[in-house]
Design a protein around this motif. Structure first.
Motif, PDB file in Angstrom:
ATOM      1  N   MET A 190      85.358   5.755  64.166  1.00  0.00           N
ATOM      2  CA  MET A 190      86.604   6.531  64.008  1.00  0.00           C
ATOM      3  C   MET A 190      87.776   5.562  63.805  1.00  0.00           C
ATOM      4  N   THR A 191      88.559   5.820  62.756  1.00  0.00           N
ATOM      5  CA  THR A 191      89.676   4.929  62.417  1.00  0.00           C
ATOM      6  C   THR A 191      90.809   5.061  63.428  1.00  0.00           C
ATOM      7  N   ARG A 192      91.209   3.926  63.998  1.00  0.00           N
ATOM      8  CA  ARG A 192      92.327   3.949  64.939  1.00  0.00           C
ATOM      9  C   ARG A 192      93.286   2.831  64.589  1.00  0.00           C
ATOM     10  N   THR A 193      94.555   3.199  64.363  1.00  0.00           N
ATOM     11  CA  THR A 193      95.597   2.212  64.123  1.00  0.00           C
ATOM     12  C   THR A 193      96.432   2.143  65.399  1.00  0.00           C
ATOM     13  N   VAL A 194      96.439   0.968  66.028  1.00  0.00           N
ATOM     14  CA  VAL A 194      97.120   0.838  67.312  1.00  0.00           C
ATOM     15  C   VAL A 194      98.478   0.166  67.117  1.00  0.00           C
ATOM     16  N   VAL A 195      99.525   0.849  67.565  1.00  0.00           N
ATOM     17  CA  VAL A 195     100.872   0.265  67.557  1.00  0.00           C
ATOM     18  C   VAL A 195     101.372   0.219  69.001  1.00  0.00           C
ATOM     19  N   GLU A 196     102.216  -0.764  69.281  1.00  0.00           N
ATOM     20  CA  GLU A 196     102.662  -0.946  70.665  1.00  0.00           C
ATOM     21  C   GLU A 196     104.121  -1.356  70.733  1.00  0.00           C
ATOM     22  N   SER A 197     104.789  -0.854  71.753  1.00  0.00           N
ATOM     23  CA  SER A 197     106.068  -1.423  72.162  1.00  0.00           C
ATOM     24  C   SER A 197     105.750  -2.379  73.323  1.00  0.00           C
ATOM     25  N   ARG A 198     106.761  -2.775  74.080  1.00  0.00           N
ATOM     26  CA  ARG A 198     106.480  -3.644  75.215  1.00  0.00           C
ATOM     27  C   ARG A 198     105.587  -2.923  76.234  1.00  0.00           C
ATOM     28  N   SER A 199     105.850  -1.607  76.406  1.00  0.00           N
ATOM     29  CA  SER A 199     105.178  -0.901  77.502  1.00  0.00           C
ATOM     30  C   SER A 199     104.300   0.263  77.059  1.00  0.00           C
TER      31      SER A 199
END
Lengths: 311, 311
Positions: B1-10
């Motif tokens: 399953m395609t997952r694009t992970v984006v993050e801020s600091r928290s």
């Protein structure tokens, strides 16, 4: 291209993938409407008249007619429903000129409706139950009308969409044995409430796509069932309908008096390229002529005259 | 399953077919906003602050940051945009904790944004233009971030969806040469206005489905472009988004302050089984506690006491 043609005395409506979504008004139905049921038993058709006119005014392209009331004076619908179906159909087609959908689980009421209806009504419905197919499909053939095929059979309603597809396929094949073409079968894949079955939406979308691509049939559904038991049902219905339409759903039996759902359908027609030049969208969303503007419009001649009088 | 992970600091946000639709707030963008552009040149960030807080409060899961203002004092964005991008990103991530989308056509501004952003921002964007791929993809690799891939190339924007698919495929393949996995490419198939191209909706739905099934990539779009030039744009957008979501669209850069579109997205999440137990839908549609009811609730004890006093 699959086209299901329904007709009133004067009007033809085509259900198809290249047509605006066919909204079938659901209101003329005493099921769950105690007041309407009591009125019908008393021979009072005023609510039916109001519902017929209002639904067409709101944009219904067809009207469903269901006479499924159980009389207090006679609990046998096999006796009461056929004459009531005939009366309502005669009344409704005297008031409005849209094609009708004859809706009953009583075969004699279906036949009474077919005998009374002008043009080419839609028969609602046959299921995959053996007895039902053997009773209803000959009527479909005899009167040369299209029919709604509900995808349940003698084993009930399956939660497995593959089984529901197989039931639809069985009905299409059995209809062919009677000489009824697939384009006269409008499959209802059965919409489950999303609150009870979390996969209900995805199931319907996949099933409608498969029915379109493999059986090449038109489809319909009781659209509002998707939101049963949840808050803000109109919000759910108004997203469900465009999603179902983009999957290939071509009609629904629904309440056309609800503006949120109807706007969603008009937008979906536009987005599916079934609203030439966006004409219907633009017509429905014209800013209303406000009083000030109307006066300004009239003002050209009258305004000048008054100014002259004043001057 | 395609997952694009984006993050801020928290905070981590995952874009994927089994995730709630990712709403990327579009408001922090001076393009076409003269007042905001003038404020930014004058060093006034009050509108940016308001837009950041309001968009997150309305349900944006990420915020797009575009610093594309042309200063009256210096018409060269290569000089002015990188420091402005850095300033806005530092400001915004001090105010809200959602991941950011660094949006620029100036490569140095993209790099300045990457250096300033906490966590794992989304880079917006690369196209299929040779020069652009050679300049941006090394940044994507160096910072190990996901990137929006817009499906136009040196020949421009094709009206043929097959060409747009081929451009997307080329970018995914070129990215692979740089060691960037397909799940870090979020393709923007380019949404055309339905008022200018009647097939624009069907094109996008087919293209998104193909991108999902064949390239297995996440997708995004500038959603409101679909309704450009037509009346009641929110009505069109609110049908377009659920239709695109059911085709496989997983994010959009859009205005989250519009309740009609946000309601449509919440309903689509529910219908795609990406809202467990309908919890988000029910929370958003809880009837507000009205004053009368609150009084009735309190009335049990107090009401009885008063009645006794009166008696």
């Amino acid at each position: 291209m699959t086209r299901t043609v329904v007709e009133s005395r004067s009007k033809t409506v085509t259900i198809g993938f290249d047509q605006p979504f066919c909204v079938i008004g659901e209101r003329i139905n005493p099921t769950g409407r105690k007041k309407l049921a009591a009125e019908l038993e008393a021979g009072d058709f005023s609510t039916v008249e109001k519902d017929a006119l209002e639904q067409v005014a709101c944009g219904a392209l067809m009207l469903d007619v269901n006479a499924g009331v159980v009389y207090n004076s006679n609990p046998n619908p096999n006796e009461t429903e056929p004459p009531l179906m005939r009366s309502i159909i005669e009344l409704v087609q005297g008031l409005v000129d849209v094609p009708l959908c004859i809706d009953s689980s009583v075969p004699d009421a279906l036949e009474a409706g077919l005998a009374a209806a002008h043009g080419r009504p839609l028969l609602n419905s046959v299921t995959g139950e053996e007895e039902r197919m053997e009773r209803v499909l000959p009527l479909v053939k005899k009167y040369n009308v299209p029919v709604v095929a509900i995808s349940n059979d003698d084993t009930g309603i399956s939660e497995d969409p593959e089984v529901r597809f197989a039931v639809a396929k069985k009905i299409v094949e059995r209809a062919a044995d009677f000489g009824i073409p697939a384009h006269d079968i409008v499959v209802d894949p059965l919409v489950m409430p999303i609150g009870a079955m979390a996969t209900a939406g995805q199931q319907v979308f996949a099933l409608v796509r498969k029915l379109r691509e493999e059986l090449k049939v038109n489809t319909t559904c009781g659209a509002s069932n998707i939101s049963f038991g949840l808050p803000n049902r109109h919000g759910i219905n108004a997203a469900f309908l465009p999603m179902a339409i983009s999957a290939g759903m071509t009609s629904a039996i629904m309440n056309p008096v609800r503006p949120q759902e109807m706007e969603a359908i008009r937008a979906a027609n536009l987005l599916m390229n079934n609203d030439a030049h966006g004409a219907a969208w633009i017509r429905a969303n014209k800013p209303p002529a406000v009083e000030g503007e109307a006066q300004a419009g009239r003002g050209g001649r009258e305004g000048r005259r008054r100014r002259r009088e004043r001057g």
